[in-house]
Design a protein around this motif. Structure first.
Motif, PDB file in Angstrom:
ATOM      1  N   LEU A 162      34.203  11.095  47.470  1.00 25.11           N
ATOM      2  CA  LEU A 162      35.498  11.633  47.938  1.00 25.11           C
ATOM      3  C   LEU A 162      35.800  12.863  47.169  1.00 25.11           C
ATOM      4  N   ALA A 163      36.419  13.901  47.698  1.00 22.78           N
ATOM      5  CA  ALA A 163      37.176  15.197  47.171  1.00 22.78           C
ATOM      6  C   ALA A 163      38.438  15.311  47.560  1.00 22.78           C
ATOM      7  N   TYR A 164      39.194  15.255  46.589  1.00 27.58           N
ATOM      8  CA  TYR A 164      40.762  15.202  46.643  1.00 27.58           C
ATOM      9  C   TYR A 164      41.322  16.427  46.562  1.00 27.58           C
ATOM     10  N   ALA A 165      42.200  17.211  47.322  1.00 24.13           N
ATOM     11  CA  ALA A 165      43.064  18.410  46.839  1.00 24.13           C
ATOM     12  C   ALA A 165      44.320  18.094  47.371  1.00 24.13           C
ATOM     13  N   ALA A 166      45.382  18.267  46.272  1.00 22.37           N
ATOM     14  CA  ALA A 166      46.708  18.240  46.472  1.00 22.37           C
ATOM     15  C   ALA A 166      47.493  19.559  46.622  1.00 22.37           C
ATOM     16  N   HIS A 167      48.661  19.620  46.234  1.00 19.11           N
ATOM     17  CA  HIS A 167      49.529  20.826  46.298  1.00 19.11           C
ATOM     18  C   HIS A 167      49.135  21.776  45.311  1.00 19.11           C
ATOM     19  N   ALA A 168      48.726  21.484  44.087  1.00 23.58           N
ATOM     20  CA  ALA A 168      48.480  22.451  43.000  1.00 23.58           C
ATOM     21  C   ALA A 168      47.077  23.186  43.362  1.00 23.58           C
ATOM     22  N   ASP A 169      46.890  24.306  42.969  1.00 22.99           N
ATOM     23  CA  ASP A 169      45.588  24.746  43.421  1.00 22.99           C
ATOM     24  C   ASP A 169      44.682  24.649  42.442  1.00 22.99           C
ATOM     25  N   GLY A 170      45.002  24.015  41.047  1.00 23.82           N
ATOM     26  CA  GLY A 170      43.828  23.534  40.018  1.00 23.82           C
ATOM     27  C   GLY A 170      43.071  24.751  39.574  1.00 23.82           C
ATOM     28  N   LEU A 171      43.247  25.924  39.287  1.00 24.93           N
ATOM     29  CA  LEU A 171      42.786  27.051  38.808  1.00 24.93           C
ATOM     30  C   LEU A 171      42.732  27.185  37.486  1.00 24.93           C
ATOM     31  N   LYS A 172      41.627  28.091  36.636  1.00 29.83           N
ATOM     32  CA  LYS A 172      41.868  28.324  35.496  1.00 29.83           C
ATOM     33  C   LYS A 172      42.195  29.791  35.435  1.00 29.83           C
ATOM     34  N   ALA A 173      43.518  30.070  34.969  1.00 26.72           N
ATOM     35  CA  ALA A 173      43.980  31.567  35.181  1.00 26.72           C
ATOM     36  C   ALA A 173      43.152  32.501  34.723  1.00 26.72           C
ATOM     37  N   GLN A 174      42.532  32.408  33.416  1.00 25.97           N
ATOM     38  CA  GLN A 174      41.706  33.258  32.945  1.00 25.97           C
ATOM     39  C   GLN A 174      40.274  33.611  33.350  1.00 25.97           C
ATOM     40  N   MET A 175      39.997  32.647  34.232  1.00 30.34           N
ATOM     41  CA  MET A 175      38.543  32.827  34.770  1.00 30.34           C
ATOM     42  C   MET A 175      38.727  33.694  36.000  1.00 30.34           C
ATOM     43  N   THR A 176      37.587  34.159  36.411  1.00 27.59           N
ATOM     44  CA  THR A 176      37.522  35.039  37.731  1.00 27.59           C
ATOM     45  C   THR A 176      37.454  33.981  38.958  1.00 27.59           C
ATOM     46  N   VAL A 177      37.354  34.691  40.081  1.00 31.15           N
ATOM     47  CA  VAL A 177      37.100  33.911  41.215  1.00 31.15           C
ATOM     48  C   VAL A 177      35.702  33.098  41.122  1.00 31.15           C
ATOM     49  N   VAL A 178      34.699  33.847  40.748  1.00 29.06           N
ATOM     50  CA  VAL A 178      33.601  33.653  40.762  1.00 29.06           C
ATOM     51  C   VAL A 178      33.223  32.408  39.522  1.00 29.06           C
ATOM     52  N   GLU A 179      34.277  32.610  38.431  1.00 30.04           N
ATOM     53  CA  GLU A 179      33.799  31.622  37.124  1.00 30.04           C
ATOM     54  C   GLU A 179      34.457  30.355  37.835  1.00 30.04           C
ATOM     55  N   ASN A 180      35.603  30.266  38.398  1.00 32.21           N
ATOM     56  CA  ASN A 180      36.391  29.208  38.966  1.00 32.21           C
ATOM     57  C   ASN A 180      35.258  28.210  39.726  1.00 32.21           C
ATOM     58  N   LEU A 181      34.623  28.901  40.837  1.00 33.52           N
ATOM     59  CA  LEU A 181      33.988  28.167  41.868  1.00 33.52           C
ATOM     60  C   LEU A 181      32.352  27.778  40.966  1.00 33.52           C
ATOM     61  N   GLU A 182      32.053  28.543  40.054  1.00 30.58           N
ATOM     62  CA  GLU A 182      30.842  28.226  39.358  1.00 30.58           C
ATOM     63  C   GLU A 182      30.933  26.974  38.489  1.00 30.58           C
ATOM     64  N   PHE A 183      32.292  27.126  37.817  1.00 25.77           N
ATOM     65  CA  PHE A 183      32.638  25.984  37.020  1.00 25.77           C
ATOM     66  C   PHE A 183      32.507  24.268  38.006  1.00 25.77           C
ATOM     67  N   TRP A 184      33.363  24.511  39.046  1.00 26.60           N
ATOM     68  CA  TRP A 184      33.118  23.240  39.725  1.00 26.60           C
ATOM     69  C   TRP A 184      31.660  22.908  40.245  1.00 26.60           C
ATOM     70  N   SER A 185      31.024  24.006  40.629  1.00 32.88           N
ATOM     71  CA  SER A 185      29.586  23.819  41.313  1.00 32.88           C
ATOM     72  C   SER A 185      28.907  23.366  40.068  1.00 32.88           C
ATOM     73  N   ALA A 186      28.802  23.622  38.710  1.00 38.54           N
ATOM     74  CA  ALA A 186      28.153  23.043  37.805  1.00 38.54           C
ATOM     75  C   ALA A 186      28.442  21.494  37.465  1.00 38.54           C
ATOM     76  N   ILE A 187      29.884  21.289  37.461  1.00 39.42           N
ATOM     77  CA  ILE A 187      30.103  19.924  37.288  1.00 39.42           C
ATOM     78  C   ILE A 187      29.832  18.976  38.360  1.00 39.42           C
ATOM     79  N   PHE A 188      29.799  19.446  39.569  1.00 36.81           N
ATOM     80  CA  PHE A 188      29.516  18.436  40.467  1.00 36.81           C
ATOM     81  C   PHE A 188      27.971  18.585  40.937  1.00 36.81           C
ATOM     82  N   GLY A 189      27.383  19.691  40.387  1.00 37.23           N
ATOM     83  CA  GLY A 189      25.981  19.690  40.888  1.00 37.23           C
ATOM     84  C   GLY A 189      25.883  20.071  42.320  1.00 37.23           C
ATOM     85  N   GLY A 190      26.972  20.949  42.841  1.00 37.78           N
ATOM     86  CA  GLY A 190      27.024  21.153  44.282  1.00 37.78           C
ATOM     87  C   GLY A 190      26.366  22.399  44.617  1.00 37.78           C
TER      88      GLY A 190
END
Length: 216
Positions: free
Chosen positions: A65-93
């Motif tokens: 399951l992947a749950y997404a609610a109202h907050a965007d849940g982003l790290k403000a000091q990370m770039t777009v790429v860094e935010n996505l790479e963070f999640w990809s690394a955590i979940f092995g996506g």
């Protein structure tokens, strides 16, 4: 893929919904409808495992399951790429390239999340779903802050996800143009249930990747 049977759930210790049941198969979209306060957010949080049910049964794939609610849940000091790479690394996506293309973020790839507009932040928040590899998306009002073109991008992403064997459970008041079943929660409202205020973050509130999203 996801079975909910005779589910009852509560918010703040008070019953909200009683006896909810549905089956979500691979390739399917189920839209939750009902008036404000009916308990859509509470139901989604319960199905996602963020709070225990009062009664009933939830059968879901392990870590599916992947749950997404109202907050965007982003790290403000990370770039777009860094935010996505963070999640990809955590979940092995999968690699992030498709997520960037699907939500029209290629041209923003080097921009800090704090410098994105509200709609751009929302697109980035939703793009995280594509890099988790999770088959069941549970989404609470996913189109908040999106313009018409971005809503179309989101709908296309859901179609592609379902065409690949995934499924989506979505609470929304708008017509996304998806081929979907609709479940009206009004008949399941618990007797004497209070109105439910869906928590929404302030525009100036800090965000954190773990604020609004759980992957089980």
């Amino acid at each position: 893929m996801l079975t909910v049977d005779a589910l009852s759930c509560a918010r703040g210790g008070l019953a909200v919904l009683h006896g909810v049941g549905f089956v979500l198969n691979p390739g399917e979209v189920l839209i939750l409808r009902g008036p404000n306060g009916i308990g859509k957010t509470t139901l989604l949080r319960t199905v996602a495992g963020l709070q225990p049910p009062v009664a009933g049964r939830i059968d879901a794939p392990a870590e599916g399951l992947a749950y997404a609610a109202h907050a965007d849940g982003l790290k403000a000091q990370m770039t777009v790429v860094e935010n996505l790479e963070f999640w990809s690394a955590i979940f092995g996506g999968p690699p992030i390239d498709e997520a960037l293309r699907a939500f029209d973020l290629v041209g923003l790839r080097s921009r800090l999340a704090q410098n994105l507009s509200a709609g751009q932040k929302r697109r980035l928040g939703l793009a995280r779903l594509l890099v988790t590899g999770r088959p069941v998306w549970i989404l609470d009002e996913p189109t908040v802050s999106l313009d018409r073109a971005s809503v179309a991008l989101f709908a296309d992403a859901v179609r592609a996800h379902c065409a690949a064997g995934g499924s989506a459970l979505i609470a929304t008041h708008i017509d996304l143009g998806l081929q979907a079943e609709v479940l009206d929660l009004t008949p399941f409202r618990a007797e004497g249930a209070p109105g439910e205020a869906s928590p929404r973050p302030r525009a100036d509130a800090p965000t954190d990747p773990f604020d609004d999203e759980a992957f089980l």
